[in-house]
Scaffold this active site. Structure first.
Site, PDB file in Angstrom:
ATOM      1  N   ASP A   1      -5.677 -17.509 -10.116  1.00  8.79           N
ATOM      2  CA  ASP A   1      -6.069 -16.520 -10.471  1.00  8.79           C
ATOM      3  C   ASP A   1      -8.158 -16.285 -10.565  1.00  8.79           C
ATOM      4  O   ASP A   1      -7.849 -15.791 -11.493  1.00  8.79           O
ATOM      5  CB  ASP A   1      -5.173 -15.640 -11.630  1.00  8.79           C
ATOM      6  CG  ASP A   1      -5.362 -16.335 -12.811  1.00  8.79           C
ATOM      7  OD1 ASP A   1      -5.510 -15.876 -13.654  1.00  8.79           O
ATOM      8  OD2 ASP A   1      -5.213 -17.695 -12.764  1.00  8.79           O
TER       9      ASP A   1
ATOM     10  N   ASP B   1      -0.919 -21.611  -9.374  1.00  8.00           N
ATOM     11  CA  ASP B   1      -1.507 -21.949 -10.994  1.00  8.00           C
ATOM     12  C   ASP B   1      -0.182 -21.630 -12.274  1.00  8.00           C
ATOM     13  O   ASP B   1       0.379 -20.672 -11.539  1.00  8.00           O
ATOM     14  CB  ASP B   1      -2.963 -21.759 -10.919  1.00  8.00           C
ATOM     15  CG  ASP B   1      -3.410 -21.320 -12.486  1.00  8.00           C
ATOM     16  OD1 ASP B   1      -3.276 -22.413 -13.099  1.00  8.00           O
ATOM     17  OD2 ASP B   1      -3.343 -19.900 -12.927  1.00  8.00           O
TER      18      ASP B   1
ATOM     19  N   ASP C   1      -0.462 -19.832 -15.982  1.00  2.57           N
ATOM     20  CA  ASP C   1      -0.994 -18.481 -16.636  1.00  2.57           C
ATOM     21  C   ASP C   1      -1.624 -17.389 -15.434  1.00  2.57           C
ATOM     22  O   ASP C   1      -2.902 -18.004 -14.905  1.00  2.57           O
ATOM     23  CB  ASP C   1      -1.694 -18.887 -17.926  1.00  2.57           C
ATOM     24  CG  ASP C   1      -0.644 -20.308 -18.940  1.00  2.57           C
ATOM     25  OD1 ASP C   1      -0.569 -19.578 -19.444  1.00  2.57           O
ATOM     26  OD2 ASP C   1      -1.509 -21.147 -18.338  1.00  2.57           O
TER      27      ASP C   1
END
Length: 221
Positions: A170, A11, A13
């Site tokens: 996250d 991922d 960000d």
């Protein structure tokens, strides 16, 4: 731990880069422009993974169902485009992690729900991404995470079997997408996560508290 791995997908960000300062600044400018007091970055950080929805929620208490949300979102987008690499940086250890993956001849790429409008210029401006074998955005395919199609697209671009990849993120959607794609999954517990996130319930195959810990999972640390 996972000797069959040929590539690692991430991922963006909250996993590779800390973009919260620029995302927060884009929303906070909207407050200041309206004569409202500025909010500290800490107020925005935990919702950075939710993009415009999260930032406008903090700045104005808006939801996507709120009147005028679409216009406010576009104003936020314009602000963000102007500042999106001013305060954004890679998390500590990310550069070393990427170098170690490359030294081990493991491919790597990015799969994000961020739209190409932002992903493409951001990754072009940050030297970290010059060696990424694939960068797939939220609108690259007809589906965004938690659908597995963006992960399948990254694997196709890299010409590898999805089951030979691991996916690191996250957000619970990242783990859901990775599992649906048949990939091993790693929860990045140093990311934004959100206020109520409990990563132990996500079903990830492993958890890391820093980027460097990923290398240990791969037997490279």
């Amino acid at each position: 731990m996972w000797n069959h791995v040929q590539a690692v997908l991430f991922d963006l960000d909250g996993t590779l880069i800390d973009s919260a300062p620029d995302l927060g600044a884009a929303a906070d400018k909207m407050r200041v422009d309206r004569g409202m007091p500025s909010l500290p970055l800490a107020a925005y950080r935990h919702m950075a993974g939710a993009g415009a929805r999260g930032m406008l929620g903090i700045a104005f208490g808006m939801t996507p169902e709120s009147e005028g949300f679409a216009d406010m979102r576009e104003e936020f987008f314009r602000n963000y485009e102007k500042c999106m690499t001013e305060r954004t940086y890679a998390f500590d250890g990310v550069a070393q992690m990427i170098q170690s993956l490359e030294a081990a001849q493991l491919g790597w790429g990015v799969v994000t729900n961020k739209s190409m409008r932002f992903t493409d210029p951001l990754t072009r401006q940050m030297p970290l991404f010059s060696s990424a074998a694939a960068v797939v955005s939220g609108d690259t395919t007809p589906h965004a995470k938690p659908h597995p199609e963006p992960l399948f697209e990254a694997a196709r671009r890299m010409k590898i079997d999805p089951q030979s990849c691991i996916y690191v993120g996250d957000d619970e959607r990242d783990i859901q997408a990775g599992r649906a794609a048949g990939m091993k999954t790693v929860a990045a517990c140093y990311g934004y996560l959100g206020q109520k996130a409990d990563t132990s319930h996500w079903g990830a195959d492993a958890h890391i508290n820093s980027p460097i810990e990923l290398l240990k999972l791969l037997g490279r640390g």
